[in-house]
Design a protein around this motif. Structure first.
Motif, PDB file in Angstrom:
ATOM      1  N   TYR A  46     -27.453   2.845  30.122  1.00 62.01           N
ATOM      2  CA  TYR A  46     -26.739   2.250  31.244  1.00 62.01           C
ATOM      3  C   TYR A  46     -25.224   2.412  31.086  1.00 62.01           C
ATOM      4  N   THR A  47     -24.724   2.265  29.866  1.00 62.04           N
ATOM      5  CA  THR A  47     -23.288   2.388  29.623  1.00 62.04           C
ATOM      6  C   THR A  47     -22.805   3.793  29.946  1.00 62.04           C
ATOM      7  N   ARG A  48     -23.555   4.812  29.485  1.00 62.68           N
ATOM      8  CA  ARG A  48     -23.174   6.200  29.782  1.00 62.68           C
ATOM      9  C   ARG A  48     -23.206   6.465  31.283  1.00 62.68           C
ATOM     10  N   ALA A  49     -24.242   5.951  31.954  1.00 63.33           N
ATOM     11  CA  ALA A  49     -24.368   6.177  33.391  1.00 63.33           C
ATOM     12  C   ALA A  49     -23.291   5.438  34.184  1.00 63.33           C
ATOM     13  N   ALA A  50     -22.853   4.298  33.663  1.00 63.00           N
ATOM     14  CA  ALA A  50     -21.900   3.460  34.391  1.00 63.00           C
ATOM     15  C   ALA A  50     -20.518   4.091  34.491  1.00 63.00           C
ATOM     16  N   HIS A  51     -20.073   4.782  33.465  1.00 64.21           N
ATOM     17  CA  HIS A  51     -18.708   5.321  33.475  1.00 64.21           C
ATOM     18  C   HIS A  51     -18.435   6.221  34.679  1.00 64.21           C
ATOM     19  N   PRO A  52     -19.204   7.291  34.907  1.00 67.12           N
ATOM     20  CA  PRO A  52     -18.904   8.133  36.077  1.00 67.12           C
ATOM     21  C   PRO A  52     -19.167   7.419  37.402  1.00 67.12           C
ATOM     22  N   TYR A  53     -20.236   6.622  37.467  1.00 65.56           N
ATOM     23  CA  TYR A  53     -20.582   5.954  38.726  1.00 65.56           C
ATOM     24  C   TYR A  53     -19.503   4.947  39.122  1.00 65.56           C
ATOM     25  N   LEU A  54     -19.096   4.108  38.189  1.00 67.51           N
ATOM     26  CA  LEU A  54     -18.109   3.079  38.504  1.00 67.51           C
ATOM     27  C   LEU A  54     -16.724   3.668  38.727  1.00 67.51           C
ATOM     28  N   ASN A  55     -16.381   4.697  37.971  1.00 68.73           N
ATOM     29  CA  ASN A  55     -15.085   5.348  38.193  1.00 68.73           C
ATOM     30  C   ASN A  55     -15.014   5.931  39.600  1.00 68.73           C
ATOM     31  N   GLU A  56     -16.099   6.555  40.050  1.00 68.63           N
ATOM     32  CA  GLU A  56     -16.119   7.129  41.399  1.00 68.63           C
ATOM     33  C   GLU A  56     -16.012   6.028  42.446  1.00 68.63           C
ATOM     34  N   THR A  57     -16.716   4.915  42.223  1.00 72.03           N
ATOM     35  CA  THR A  57     -16.666   3.804  43.176  1.00 72.03           C
ATOM     36  C   THR A  57     -15.271   3.204  43.233  1.00 72.03           C
ATOM     37  N   VAL A  58     -14.635   3.067  42.076  1.00 69.62           N
ATOM     38  CA  VAL A  58     -13.266   2.539  42.030  1.00 69.62           C
ATOM     39  C   VAL A  58     -12.314   3.463  42.775  1.00 69.62           C
ATOM     40  N   GLY A  89      -5.828  -0.674  48.566  1.00 69.54           N
ATOM     41  CA  GLY A  89      -4.391  -0.418  48.445  1.00 69.54           C
ATOM     42  C   GLY A  89      -3.816  -0.811  47.108  1.00 69.54           C
ATOM     43  N   VAL A  90      -4.552  -0.505  46.038  1.00 74.11           N
ATOM     44  CA  VAL A  90      -4.075  -0.834  44.689  1.00 74.11           C
ATOM     45  C   VAL A  90      -4.251   0.388  43.791  1.00 74.11           C
ATOM     46  N   GLU A  91      -3.611   0.346  42.647  1.00 71.96           N
ATOM     47  CA  GLU A  91      -3.726   1.418  41.666  1.00 71.96           C
ATOM     48  C   GLU A  91      -4.142   0.805  40.328  1.00 71.96           C
ATOM     49  N   PRO A  92      -5.442   0.808  40.036  1.00 71.49           N
ATOM     50  CA  PRO A  92      -5.925   0.237  38.766  1.00 71.49           C
ATOM     51  C   PRO A  92      -5.641   1.169  37.608  1.00 71.49           C
ATOM     52  N   GLY A  93      -6.066   0.746  36.415  1.00 71.71           N
ATOM     53  CA  GLY A  93      -5.940   1.601  35.249  1.00 71.71           C
ATOM     54  C   GLY A  93      -6.708   2.897  35.473  1.00 71.71           C
ATOM     55  N   ARG A  94      -6.397   3.912  34.683  1.00 71.30           N
ATOM     56  CA  ARG A  94      -6.949   5.243  34.913  1.00 71.30           C
ATOM     57  C   ARG A  94      -8.472   5.273  34.791  1.00 71.30           C
ATOM     58  N   PHE A  95      -9.010   4.560  33.804  1.00 71.71           N
ATOM     59  CA  PHE A  95     -10.455   4.548  33.600  1.00 71.71           C
ATOM     60  C   PHE A  95     -10.958   3.112  33.517  1.00 71.71           C
ATOM     61  N   VAL A  96     -12.202   2.914  33.912  1.00 74.09           N
ATOM     62  CA  VAL A  96     -12.812   1.599  33.763  1.00 74.09           C
ATOM     63  C   VAL A  96     -13.378   1.466  32.353  1.00 74.09           C
ATOM     64  N   HIS A  97     -13.530   0.237  31.906  1.00 79.62           N
ATOM     65  CA  HIS A  97     -14.166  -0.059  30.629  1.00 79.62           C
ATOM     66  C   HIS A  97     -15.541  -0.648  30.914  1.00 79.62           C
ATOM     67  N   VAL A  98     -16.541  -0.185  30.199  1.00 75.39           N
ATOM     68  CA  VAL A  98     -17.900  -0.696  30.352  1.00 75.39           C
ATOM     69  C   VAL A  98     -18.315  -1.336  29.035  1.00 75.39           C
ATOM     70  N   MET A  99     -18.767  -2.576  29.092  1.00 74.89           N
ATOM     71  CA  MET A  99     -19.077  -3.316  27.871  1.00 74.89           C
ATOM     72  C   MET A  99     -19.994  -4.487  28.207  1.00 74.89           C
ATOM     73  N   ASP A 100     -20.341  -5.248  27.210  1.00 78.31           N
ATOM     74  CA  ASP A 100     -21.084  -6.486  27.419  1.00 78.31           C
ATOM     75  C   ASP A 100     -20.075  -7.591  27.699  1.00 78.31           C
TER      76      ASP A 100
END
Length: 237
Positions: A133-145, A153-164
């Motif tokens: 799930y963690t591996r799958a979440a990185h590309p999926y959530l980054n694309e959604t973000v 209308g915001v600029e978040p950090g470059r990459f999301v963090h996936v964790m417990d």
């Protein structure tokens, strides 16, 4: 009246000391949060400093939640027919035998309506599935973000963090870094969108004031139905 600090739905009880020179945070064994402040520091200033430590706080809370669940994980058995979800779709677990000399066969994979897990790794099934799930979440959530940040209308950090994140689906750090629980990948896509947009709006409004919900509603008019689904059914995942 005792002082408290509330950030991103976390409530810290305030303890002041004339001997203290810096702002500190502790996570107690009962999961209560304490903000240790010098006597003269203003709450607004302390809140900003504590906000920069939120990722650490969430990690500590997650560690405690993991420790509390250890006995459950040891008892749980990964057996044929156990149910799992991926992007809202339900799958049944099937243990598969893989020859010892086989190479390139992943520990976990989804095929049809089945989640396939290598039988010899069933004892560590919880860890293997979390890794998937963690591996799958990185590309999926980054694309959604990336898709929703333009709407919000915001600029978040470059990459999301996936964790417990323990019992939280997501959080937003003071620097705009977005953190999501790996279990988010079990939710239906429209509910994942709600979790993502919720945290994106926090970049503009770090609390859950009327202004926050109004802004969330302006970019996602049906957020209440999505929020209601998550509150009602999210705990089952």
């Amino acid at each position: 009246m005792s002082e408290t600090i509330e950030i991103d739905e976390l409530v810290f009880s305030v303890k002041r000391s004339t001997r203290r020179r810096t702002v500190g945070v502790t996570v107690e064994r009962d999961k209560s949060l304490v903000a240790h402040l010098p006597q003269e520091v203003a709450l607004d200033e302390a809140t900003k400093l504590i906000a920069s430590k939120l990722l650490w706080v969430h990690q500590k809370l997650a560690e405690q939640a993991e420790s509390a669940r250890e006995d459950v994980f040891r008892i749980a058995e990964f057996v044929d027919g156990e149910g799992f979800h991926l992007l809202g779709k339900h799958y049944r677990l099937k243990l598969v035998d893989v020859p010892k000399n086989a190479t390139g066969v992943p520990s976990v994979r989804f095929e049809g309506d089945r989640l396939l897990l290598r039988r010899e790794q069933a004892a560590s099934g919880g860890k293997r599935i979390e890794e998937y799930y963690t591996r799958a979440a990185h590309p999926y959530l980054n694309e959604t973000v990336q898709r929703w940040k333009r709407i919000v209308g915001v600029e978040p950090g470059r990459f999301v963090h996936v964790m417990d994140l323990g019992y939280r689906w997501g959080s937003c750090s003071a620097d705009g870094t977005l953190n999501f629980h790996w279990r988010t990948m079990q939710l239906p896509p429209r509910i994942i969108e709600y979790v993502v947009v919720h945290e994106l709006v926090h970049i503009k409004v770090p609390n859950h004031s009327e202004k926050f919900w109004k802004m969330l509603g302006s970019v996602m008019p049906d957020y209440e139905s999505r929020k209601g689904w998550l509150k009602k059914k999210g705990g089952e995942l």
